[in-house]
Write an enzyme that holds these catalytic residues in place. Structure first.
Site, short mmCIF file in Angstrom:
data_model
loop_
_atom_site.label_atom_id
_atom_site.label_comp_id
_atom_site.label_asym_id
_atom_site.label_seq_id
_atom_site.Cartn_x
_atom_site.Cartn_y
_atom_site.Cartn_z
N TRP A 25 -6.13 -15.92 -15.05
CA TRP A 25 -6.44 -17.28 -14.62
C TRP A 25 -5.46 -17.82 -13.59
CZ3 TRP A 25 -2.14 -20.10 -15.48
CH2 TRP A 25 -1.31 -19.71 -16.53
N ASN A 26 -4.28 -17.20 -13.43
CA ASN A 26 -3.22 -17.87 -12.67
C ASN A 26 -3.34 -17.73 -11.15
OD1 ASN A 26 -2.63 -15.16 -13.09
ND2 ASN A 26 -0.42 -15.47 -13.13
N GLY A 84 -3.14 -8.94 -16.93
CA GLY A 84 -3.03 -9.85 -18.05
C GLY A 84 -1.86 -9.47 -18.94
N ARG A 136 -7.49 -8.58 -4.58
CA ARG A 136 -6.59 -7.44 -4.72
C ARG A 136 -7.27 -6.28 -5.43
NH1 ARG A 136 -0.66 -8.68 -6.97
NH2 ARG A 136 -1.46 -8.14 -9.03
N GLU A 184 -1.81 -4.13 -14.82
CA GLU A 184 -0.71 -4.99 -14.36
C GLU A 184 -0.48 -5.99 -15.48
OE1 GLU A 184 1.37 -7.81 -13.41
OE2 GLU A 184 -0.21 -8.52 -12.08
N LEU A 185 0.59 -5.76 -16.24
CA LEU A 185 0.77 -6.45 -17.51
C LEU A 185 1.93 -7.44 -17.45
CD1 LEU A 185 0.13 -3.32 -19.78
CD2 LEU A 185 -1.53 -4.99 -18.92
N SER A 187 5.68 -10.19 -3.06
CA SER A 187 4.27 -9.80 -2.95
C SER A 187 3.82 -9.72 -1.50
CB SER A 187 3.40 -10.81 -3.70
OG SER A 187 3.75 -10.86 -5.06
N CYS A 194 3.31 -13.58 -13.16
CA CYS A 194 3.96 -12.42 -13.77
C CYS A 194 5.21 -12.03 -13.01
CB CYS A 194 2.99 -11.25 -13.86
SG CYS A 194 2.28 -10.80 -12.27
N GLU A 219 8.24 -14.04 -22.11
CA GLU A 219 7.84 -14.51 -20.79
C GLU A 219 7.52 -16.00 -20.87
OE1 GLU A 219 5.11 -12.75 -17.15
OE2 GLU A 219 4.46 -12.40 -19.21
N LYS A 223 -14.92 -9.55 -14.20
CA LYS A 223 -14.94 -10.62 -15.19
C LYS A 223 -13.71 -11.50 -14.98
CE LYS A 223 -13.19 -10.78 -19.12
NZ LYS A 223 -12.66 -12.17 -18.91
N PRO A 224 -13.90 -12.67 -14.37
CA PRO A 224 -12.76 -13.58 -14.21
C PRO A 224 -12.40 -14.24 -15.53
CG PRO A 224 -14.75 -14.62 -13.41
CD PRO A 224 -15.13 -13.22 -13.80
N ALA A 225 -11.23 -14.83 -15.57
CA ALA A 225 -10.77 -15.53 -16.78
C ALA A 225 -11.67 -16.73 -17.07
CB ALA A 225 -9.33 -15.98 -16.61
#
Length: 496
Positions: A164-165, A242, A173, A264-265, A455, A298, A395, A188-190
């Site tokens: 979602w962020n 996520g 990406r 990507e966690l 990034s 993240c 986090e 599937k988006p958040a």
């Protein structure tokens, strides 16, 4: 639209966003008419109601991706490149609309949302260029008995799950390299921020992406809808951004089909400031690394590990800057800190700060939720954080800058590596040799050396340890959607 008043423009923009699922090139309601609501975190108000996909809808989306795969994979690389470049151009033209849409559904200040549009669009441009450079090789085997041909091929239908962020950048990406490689996708988006992806799918259709190549399912029952897709033997690739706990579950599900996976966690990024650091650069870098996206990234610096000789001065400088930050709805002029995504995020930030203070940390500014509508937490600085504090291991995902002192280089590096995560690290030092040592010794997939943002679409994004598998962006990001095929032919000179 630019001449309309703020609220009128917002309503008009939201009305333009489709409210259905995008499957096989058609917008359609969910099976049974199920819906979910999207809220503005700055006000708590519902801004749109959209379709909520069922298991059957998920299967239909995968069916469409599978049916369109052969044609799309055989489409020339140049044709795919032209479509991606067209999508880049359209997104750039509509940057203001996409920025406002992200601010409405996610809360980030407009200036940051504009930055995300620029960043997200760059993946379309980068992979439109890189997709035409997929190469193989040809040569004789060492024995001279044959010729080896190595070729690259799209892995197949892909399932992409975004967080979602960063509603736009995480979609581009993943979608851009998949399409450049010749893959078809279900994305599937958040549940919290699905509108940007729906608008982006609409843009891709306009750019010329054929029906079924990109399919979008929005749902409030993510686990139930995703698992059958992941376990379907026709699926060949899973990409997820996520949390690490959810990533572990998805990896277990993906193991049944031995899927290619990109994960990507979570992260727990250290930000090291050594005694020889340029403090002006370090403070600027700290603010970028911590407060970008309201700390909800993240890549956000989580632990500020500062040499004891400069810790007080560093803390004083960042506190002064943080106290000048303006909190408010992201559409308001001058706002630098928008709302957190929901009440749980506010509660988590408050809990971590309180635990640090209870263990002896000094609260320099902030440290409380902001009253009123919306889910706001004041930008916060805590210093002298003691070892064992939860804020050093969890986090934060919020606007909280936590400072812990160290005395020696070895101690600072050990503190930085004392985590199961390894996505990104930041370090500020004027010593070239120390910088080289940090490159070798820090356990991280990415390192910002005297910079606060790493990034870039041309750079390989990803982590080590429990921060994930694979890379996104750069040539490595395209390789994630390609498989290598080797062919041996007979020696063409045999018997000649």
């Amino acid at each position: 639209m630019s001449q309309q008043s703020g609220s009128t423009r917002e309503r008009a923009l939201l009305d333009q966003v489709p409210d259905g699922l995008y499957i096989g090139g058609e917008w359609r309601p969910a099976e049974g008419g199920a819906t979910l609501v999207v809220r503005d975190p700055a006000t708590g108000e519902v801004i749109k109601e959209i379709a909520s996909a069922s298991v059957a809808d998920g299967k239909a989306a995968l069916d469409a991706a599978c049916e369109s795969f052969e044609d799309w994979s055989h489409t020339s690389a140049r044709s795919r490149s032209v479509i991606l470049r067209k999508a880049f151009d359209l997104l750039t033209e509509r940057a203001e609309d996409f920025a406002l849409l992200m601010t409405l559904e996610m809360g980030k200040p407009l200036a940051e949302a504009r930055g995300e549009v620029t960043y997200g669009a760059e993946f379309l441009r980068w992979f439109s260029e890189e997709g035409v450079r997929v190469q193989g090789r040809y040569g004789a085997n060492p024995e001279g008995t044959g010729r080896m041909i190595v070729t690259q091929h799209p892995v197949g239908p892909c399932f992409l799950i975004t967080p979602w962020n960063f509603p736009l950048a995480m979609a581009t990406r993943k979608i851009a390299p998949a399409l450049a490689a010749g893959c078809t996708v279900v994305i599937k988006p958040a549940e919290l921020t699905p509108l940007t992806t729906l608008a982006f799918a609409q843009l891709l259709e306009e750019a010329g992406v054929p029906a079924g190549v990109v399919n979008v399912i929005t749902t409030s029952t993510s686990g139930a809808v995703s698992e059958p897709i992941i376990r379907d033997p026709r699926l060949r690739k899973l990409s997820f951004t996520g949390s690490t706990p959810v990533g572990r579950v998805l990896l277990q599900q993906a193991s049944e089909g031995v899927l290619r996976t990109s994960m990507e966690l979570g992260g727990n990024a250290p930000f090291l400031v050594f005694e020889d650091a340029d403090l002006d650069k370090a403070v600027d870098g700290a603010l970028m690394a911590k407060f970008r996206n309201i700390g909800q990234a993240c890549t956000a610096a989580n632990r500020f590990i500062v040499h004891r000789s400069v810790a007080d001065e560093f803390a004083a400088r960042v506190t002064e800057r943080v106290q000048s930050m303006r909190v408010g709805r992201g559409t308001e002029d001058g706002v630098t800190i928008g709302p957190l995504i929901d009440d749980r995020a506010v509660d988590k930030a408050a809990r971590l700060v309180q635990d640090a203070v209870d263990r002896g940390a000094t609260l320099r500014t902030g440290g409380e939720a902001v009253e009123g509508p919306g889910t706001f937490y004041a930008p916060t600085v805590v210093s002298d954080v003691a070892e064992g504090s939860e804020i050093l291991t969890e986090e934060i995902f919020g606007p909280v800058l936590a400072i812990a002192p160290f005395d020696t280089e070895d101690e600072g590096i050990a503190m930085a590596n004392r985590t199961e995560y390894g996505l990104v690290a930041y370090a500020f030092t004027e010593s070239l040799s120390r910088g080289q040592r940090l490159i070798e010794r820090l356990e991280t997939g990415m390192l910002g050396l005297n910079v606060g943002v790493v990034s870039n679409a041309a750079a390989p994004f990803g982590g080590v340890k429990q921060s994930g598998l694979g890379r996104e962006g750069s040539v490595e990001g395209l390789a994630e959607y390609l498989e290598t095929r080797y062919t041996l032919t007979e020696n063409p000179f045999a018997g000649a």
